[in-house]
Enzyme design. Sequence first.
Site, PDB file in Angstrom:
ATOM      1  N   GLY A  70      16.876   3.876  87.878  1.00  0.00           N
ATOM      2  CA  GLY A  70      17.444   5.210  88.014  1.00  0.00           C
ATOM      3  C   GLY A  70      16.540   6.065  88.877  1.00  0.00           C
ATOM      4  O   GLY A  70      15.358   5.743  89.072  1.00  0.00           O
ATOM      5  N   GLN A 121      12.781  13.641  92.204  1.00  0.00           N
ATOM      6  CA  GLN A 121      11.843  12.574  92.575  1.00  0.00           C
ATOM      7  C   GLN A 121      11.812  12.324  94.080  1.00  0.00           C
ATOM      8  O   GLN A 121      10.919  11.631  94.578  1.00  0.00           O
ATOM      9  CB  GLN A 121      12.202  11.271  91.866  1.00  0.00           C
ATOM     10  CG  GLN A 121      11.961  11.308  90.370  1.00  0.00           C
ATOM     11  CD  GLN A 121      12.267   9.967  89.742  1.00  0.00           C
ATOM     12  OE1 GLN A 121      13.412   9.670  89.449  1.00  0.00           O
ATOM     13  NE2 GLN A 121      11.242   9.147  89.560  1.00  0.00           N
ATOM     14  N   CYS A 144       8.173   4.588  85.626  1.00  0.00           N
ATOM     15  CA  CYS A 144       8.796   5.648  86.418  1.00  0.00           C
ATOM     16  C   CYS A 144       8.326   5.488  87.855  1.00  0.00           C
ATOM     17  O   CYS A 144       7.140   5.273  88.092  1.00  0.00           O
ATOM     18  CB  CYS A 144       8.377   7.012  85.868  1.00  0.00           C
ATOM     19  SG  CYS A 144       9.035   8.397  86.806  1.00  0.00           S
ATOM     20  N   LEU A 145       9.254   5.598  88.807  1.00  0.00           N
ATOM     21  CA  LEU A 145       8.876   5.436  90.217  1.00  0.00           C
ATOM     22  C   LEU A 145       7.896   6.521  90.661  1.00  0.00           C
ATOM     23  O   LEU A 145       7.159   6.325  91.619  1.00  0.00           O
ATOM     24  CB  LEU A 145      10.127   5.451  91.108  1.00  0.00           C
ATOM     25  CG  LEU A 145      11.075   4.249  90.942  1.00  0.00           C
ATOM     26  CD1 LEU A 145      12.286   4.397  91.849  1.00  0.00           C
ATOM     27  CD2 LEU A 145      10.360   2.932  91.236  1.00  0.00           C
ATOM     28  N   HIS A 165      15.902   9.412  80.398  1.00  0.00           N
ATOM     29  CA  HIS A 165      14.745   9.502  81.288  1.00  0.00           C
ATOM     30  C   HIS A 165      15.088  10.349  82.531  1.00  0.00           C
ATOM     31  O   HIS A 165      14.333  11.256  82.903  1.00  0.00           O
ATOM     32  CB  HIS A 165      14.330   8.079  81.699  1.00  0.00           C
ATOM     33  CG  HIS A 165      13.175   8.013  82.645  1.00  0.00           C
ATOM     34  ND1 HIS A 165      11.955   7.483  82.289  1.00  0.00           N
ATOM     35  CD2 HIS A 165      13.053   8.396  83.945  1.00  0.00           C
ATOM     36  CE1 HIS A 165      11.133   7.563  83.337  1.00  0.00           C
ATOM     37  NE2 HIS A 165      11.772   8.103  84.356  1.00  0.00           N
ATOM     38  N   GLU A 166      16.243  10.058  83.146  1.00  0.00           N
ATOM     39  CA  GLU A 166      16.611  10.778  84.379  1.00  0.00           C
ATOM     40  C   GLU A 166      16.943  12.242  84.096  1.00  0.00           C
ATOM     41  O   GLU A 166      16.609  13.123  84.890  1.00  0.00           O
ATOM     42  CB  GLU A 166      17.785  10.088  85.090  1.00  0.00           C
ATOM     43  CG  GLU A 166      17.534   8.643  85.522  1.00  0.00           C
ATOM     44  CD  GLU A 166      16.217   8.428  86.240  1.00  0.00           C
ATOM     45  OE1 GLU A 166      15.739   9.345  86.930  1.00  0.00           O
ATOM     46  OE2 GLU A 166      15.638   7.331  86.101  1.00  0.00           O
ATOM     47  N   HIS A 226      13.928  14.319  84.060  1.00  0.00           N
ATOM     48  CA  HIS A 226      13.477  14.725  85.406  1.00  0.00           C
ATOM     49  C   HIS A 226      14.170  16.010  85.855  1.00  0.00           C
ATOM     50  O   HIS A 226      13.551  16.861  86.495  1.00  0.00           O
ATOM     51  CB  HIS A 226      13.767  13.626  86.432  1.00  0.00           C
ATOM     52  CG  HIS A 226      12.749  12.519  86.455  1.00  0.00           C
ATOM     53  ND1 HIS A 226      11.415  12.752  86.677  1.00  0.00           N
ATOM     54  CD2 HIS A 226      12.870  11.178  86.300  1.00  0.00           C
ATOM     55  CE1 HIS A 226      10.755  11.591  86.651  1.00  0.00           C
ATOM     56  NE2 HIS A 226      11.613  10.625  86.423  1.00  0.00           N
TER      57      HIS A 226
HETATM   58 ZN    ZN Z   1      11.181   8.646  86.222  1.00  0.00          ZN
END
Ligand code: ZN
Length: 165
Positions: free
Chosen positions: A43, A48, A86-87, A128-129, A132
């Site tokens: 995701g 991000q 997480c990226l 999670h998203e 963000h």
């Molecule tokens: Zn993340």
Amino acid sequence: MNLVYYGDERLSTPAQPITEIDEEVRRLAQAMLATMYERKGLGLAAPQVGVSKRLVVIDTGTGPMALVNPEIVEHGSEEEPGEEGCLSLPEVYLILNRYKWVKVRGLNLENQVVEFEAQGLLARVIQHELDHLNGLVTVDRVDFTQRELIRSKLKRLARQMRKRG
Ligand code: ZN
């Protein structure tokens, strides 16, 4: 697209609702999906990639999905722990409690309301998203003990950020 990493204030800023789903939003979603697949993420949220908009893209193995202004409208009472990466926090994996079951509402890129239930991995990725979009990352959700364990990694990330920026 370039990713924004932990330590960048754009990751801790709540994103703005999208008022019109136009060509620009659709292009952004496509570019985010490409970036997510390239980095092998499940995701990705617009903050991000440095864009303060309430847009997320997700693929947990059932195909690409883009959600505009997504919200969790209902959730079960049960939570379960699970490991999350997480990226925006390379090499940082943390155990987080998430609701096992959620009901999500948002808009798709055709401006239609979509509402669906999710559990397990998809429910976790959605939570999670959505974090963000509210300016939260995994590190903000763990206790002191877990944060201490990754303190050196976070410091290194912050150093890399400074070098880059
Ligand atoms: Zn993340």
